[in-house]
Design an enzyme around this catalytic site. Structure first.
Site, PDB file in Angstrom:
ATOM      1  N   VAL A  88      -7.895   8.007   1.239  1.00  9.06           N
ATOM      2  CA  VAL A  88      -7.165   8.130   2.509  1.00  9.06           C
ATOM      3  C   VAL A  88      -7.257   9.561   3.040  1.00  9.06           C
ATOM      4  CG1 VAL A  88      -4.946   7.858   3.673  1.00  9.06           C
ATOM      5  CG2 VAL A  88      -5.593   6.265   1.855  1.00  9.06           C
ATOM      6  N   LYS A  99       5.152   5.254  -0.170  1.00 11.58           N
ATOM      7  CA  LYS A  99       6.267   4.295  -0.151  1.00 11.58           C
ATOM      8  C   LYS A  99       7.227   4.506  -1.319  1.00 11.58           C
ATOM      9  CE  LYS A  99       2.361   2.084  -1.684  1.00 11.58           C
ATOM     10  NZ  LYS A  99       1.033   2.230  -1.113  1.00 11.58           N
ATOM     11  N   GLU A 159       4.086   5.606   8.914  1.00  8.56           N
ATOM     12  CA  GLU A 159       3.422   4.343   9.288  1.00  8.56           C
ATOM     13  C   GLU A 159       2.497   3.849   8.192  1.00  8.56           C
ATOM     14  OE1 GLU A 159       3.276   1.362  10.788  1.00  8.56           O
ATOM     15  OE2 GLU A 159       3.663   2.419  12.645  1.00  8.56           O
ATOM     16  N   LYS A 161       7.643  -1.199  -0.383  1.00 10.43           N
ATOM     17  CA  LYS A 161       7.441  -1.351   1.053  1.00 10.43           C
ATOM     18  C   LYS A 161       8.607  -2.104   1.691  1.00 10.43           C
ATOM     19  CE  LYS A 161       2.423  -1.296   0.358  1.00 10.43           C
ATOM     20  NZ  LYS A 161       1.272  -2.168   0.000  1.00 10.43           N
ATOM     21  N   GLY A 176      -7.133   0.370   2.139  1.00 13.35           N
ATOM     22  CA  GLY A 176      -8.435   0.949   2.446  1.00 13.35           C
ATOM     23  C   GLY A 176      -8.240   2.302   3.080  1.00 13.35           C
TER      24      GLY A 176
END
Lengths: 436, 436
Positions: free
Chosen positions: A15, A107, A131, A207, A304
């Site tokens: 990421v 999270k 987000e 989450k 991803g």
């Protein structure tokens, strides 16, 4: 155009690397949208030698993420280290201490420490974007935090873990067992070497804790979530679900009930023509039911590097534009302490698969135990081998019961009694049926 | 807590009335989210005597919406009058002139005058919210304007008109004709007495124009949209679609092609297991394909007073929070002048239904005309009546052709030649096949 916004990225996994790459590749377009250039000025990662295919010329390197968060080169701190404690927590807390806005995909950190982070961010008057922490690239945080300001949310249900949804979809499609499917998923990189965090439901629970706080304006309460994983699922259960008009998903569900807030992560059967039931593979999806708007469904790539980076960059651009929304949609002081609805009061229908020892009186005893708890059966299906009309078999037979709406405590009492009667073998499979 | 934000609502139809009601009913919760109270201080509507079930005590009444926009009682102007010109336009332009933020559900106004409104809003340094203008309560504007800042969008496809989707869904389900279905929709309030704006595709085109500008950073160009309505659809087409594995929807599609931006509204066949194909009834849905995130799908109630009010209120709360995003995501001066890709260069597969006069050589002539344009046929189906092996019928027979990908100009040339050959009766039905 004003001064560039200087971004420090802590954590250069898939990421982080994607964030750095996209911010550079699309610098002009992003600057037009943000109203100012956005430049990565500092990064932090453990292994400096690793080739990540990134051009980090002129970018400061910090071994310590907290050092990056303190650095004068940085206006915004992007935390992509992960984990509820340690370096990630120190990085975020230091950034806020130094009055720097934070963007994070973490999270676990927010599920555990979100309320204290929200409080200190408010005192420092800096925004915290997350987000990317839920459903990857799908803008579900923005929708709950900004898009539904006139609504009271009544329920959120979501497919929040791509690994589990991939496994369930493949088991269903290829009619193979859980273990084989998990092993394939690991080979394909869809599951970790230690899959517990995903297949045990814990990732989805983190989450869900964030969605609950946004939906209901409550303090995060990850320990209040009832969590079951997917390891007990069998191809037989999936076949039965299909026959009965359902599909099986690992769901995160949060609802307001008369007894409090019910948060749960478990396998669920959904009517096969509902929007969420149709979501296959690593895709994530969230359905939000709210009083004014009705039902919204959002779906897209839940994991991803690039999909998650898309969410991170949107948060950075919001910060560049000067957007400052309270972390959980309302000021931290206004977050209510959540009253937990105990799982025993959960109401709904159930799929129950029992391994019944085929002897006289077994069926009658099971039916009686259900009736004692006032549980009505919508259907009973016996499967698993050819009937033998000559004499009862010594092998147990699979019996599937579908109940009308009842409550979890009654169901558990009935199953305990059935087990105590000695008519069944092994642990009953219980899958909750989620209403459309 | 700071001073209340004073809201003026121009237009008290179902949406306006719902905005006023929800802002009052949920004043405390909304104030907590917005960081300040939000109060309706002024309204405007033509008929003051009508009972709307609203408590308008202490609320100023303006006969002229522009007067409301000028009034000192108002910090934010909510325009819910509708129409590209006249009172609605005057109201919005006056509000901006007086440096007041605007929230509007008016797709026609923005599709026609969005660029000049964006320019003057920027000069006045006020935001313009229009979440409610597209897909009712579904946060598609927010997603495109804020949630995808790191992406280049490649395509947006959407079911943007609930009336059309209701009619198509019912025709399919009940196997009834368009006219009967439209008349039912009118009785149920899902279609206007003059349905042209909806069933002709014009409402969807206005919405598509806004999505295009947000997706591609271009000036709105509603006149550049190729528009067909749904009036030509027959139950036979829907049956054939089902047989071929498709569903038929009225789609708005905007894509970047090598020749420019292709904007089109028309009936389309979609693979029946795609997310958009499964959207039934008055629900709206939008799929956004973007380079970093992949494909996002958003679905929900596309119309109705409350669903639309939900979007209006979210925009008001964003304004109360101080959010100021450029109207079309980038400064108006940076919006590119869109190059229109002519419809003749559209590439894709086609469903073609011909009414063929059953005489020797007809089939050969049709096949030849297609081959002349290098159009390959994926399938040919002849239906419509029992075969008669004794002699050709005098009645035309329905022949359905499915083509592989070709371009619109070639297809039109082939159809013109087929018509000129005199082998077909009436106008060919042409439905484009949209890729997943």
């Amino acid at each position: 155009m004003t001064e560039p916004l200087k971004v420090g990225v802590a954590g250069l996994g898939t990421v982080g690397a994607s964030v750095v790459r996209v911010l550079k590749q699309k610098a002009d377009a992003i600057a037009a949208r943000a109203g100012r250039p956005i430049v990565v000025t500092a990064v932090s990662a453990r292994d400096r030698g690793r080739n990540r295919g990134l051009d980090l010329d002129g970018v400061a390197w910090h071994m310590d993420p907290a050092q990056l968060a303190r650095s004068k080169d940085v206006d915004v701190v992007v935390e992509l280290i992960g984990g509820a404690e340690g370096a990630a927590r120190a990085c975020v807390e230091t950034a806020i201490e130094f009055k720097r806005p934070v963007v994070t995909a973490n999270k676990a950190l927010l599920a555990r420490h979100g309320v204290s982070i929200a409080r200190s961010a408010e005192e420092a008057d800096v925004p915290v974007g997350f987000e990317a922490a839920v459903a990857g690239g799908v803008p579900v945080i923005k929708t709950l935090r900004e898009g539904l300001a006139g609504n009271d949310v009544t329920r959120v249900i979501g497919i929040l873990n791509g690994t589990c949804n991939y496994i369930l979809t493949r088991m269903e499609h290829d009619r193979i067992g859980f273990a084989e499917c998990l092993s394939d998923a690991q080979k394909l990189g869809y599951a970790e070497a230690d899959p517990t965090f995903d297949v045990g439901g814990f990732d989805a629970a983190h989450k869900l804790a964030l969605l609950t706080s946004l939906a209901f304006g409550t303090e995060t309460d990850v320990d209040g979530i009832y969590v079951e994983g997917i390891t007990s699922i069998t191809p037989f259960d999936l076949e039965m679900a299909e026959e009965l008009g359902y599909r099986v998903k690992l769901l995160g569900v949060t609802t307001r009930t008369s007894g409090g807030i019910e948060q749960r992560v478990h396998l669920a059967m959904l009517p096969r023509d509902s929007a969420i039931a149709r979501v296959d593979g690593v895709t994530n999806a969230v359905e939000i039911d709210a009083d004014v708007v009705g039902a919204l469904v959002l779906a897209g790539p839940g994991a991803g590097g690039d999909a998650t980076a898309s969410a991170v960059i949107a948060d950075i651009v919001d910060i560049a534009r000067g957007v400052k929304t309270p972390v959980f949609g309302v000021p931290a002081a206004k977050l209510a302490h959540p009253k937990r609805a105990p799982m025993g009061t959960h109401e709904g229908g159930y799929y129950i698969r029992l391994s019944v020892l085929d002897r006289p009186g077994a069926a009658a005893a099971i039916a009686t135990r259900m009736a004692e708890q006032r549980i009505s059966l919508r259907s009973i299906v016996q499967r698993g081998r050819e009937p033998n009309f000559d004499r009862p078999s010594v092998e147990p037979v699979a019996v599937v019961l579908i109940t009308y709406a009842t409550n979890e405590a009654a169901l558990r009492a009935a199953l305990d009694a059935i087990e105590a009667d000695g008519h069944i073998d092994g642990v009953p499979q219980v899958i909750r049926i989620e209403k459309r």
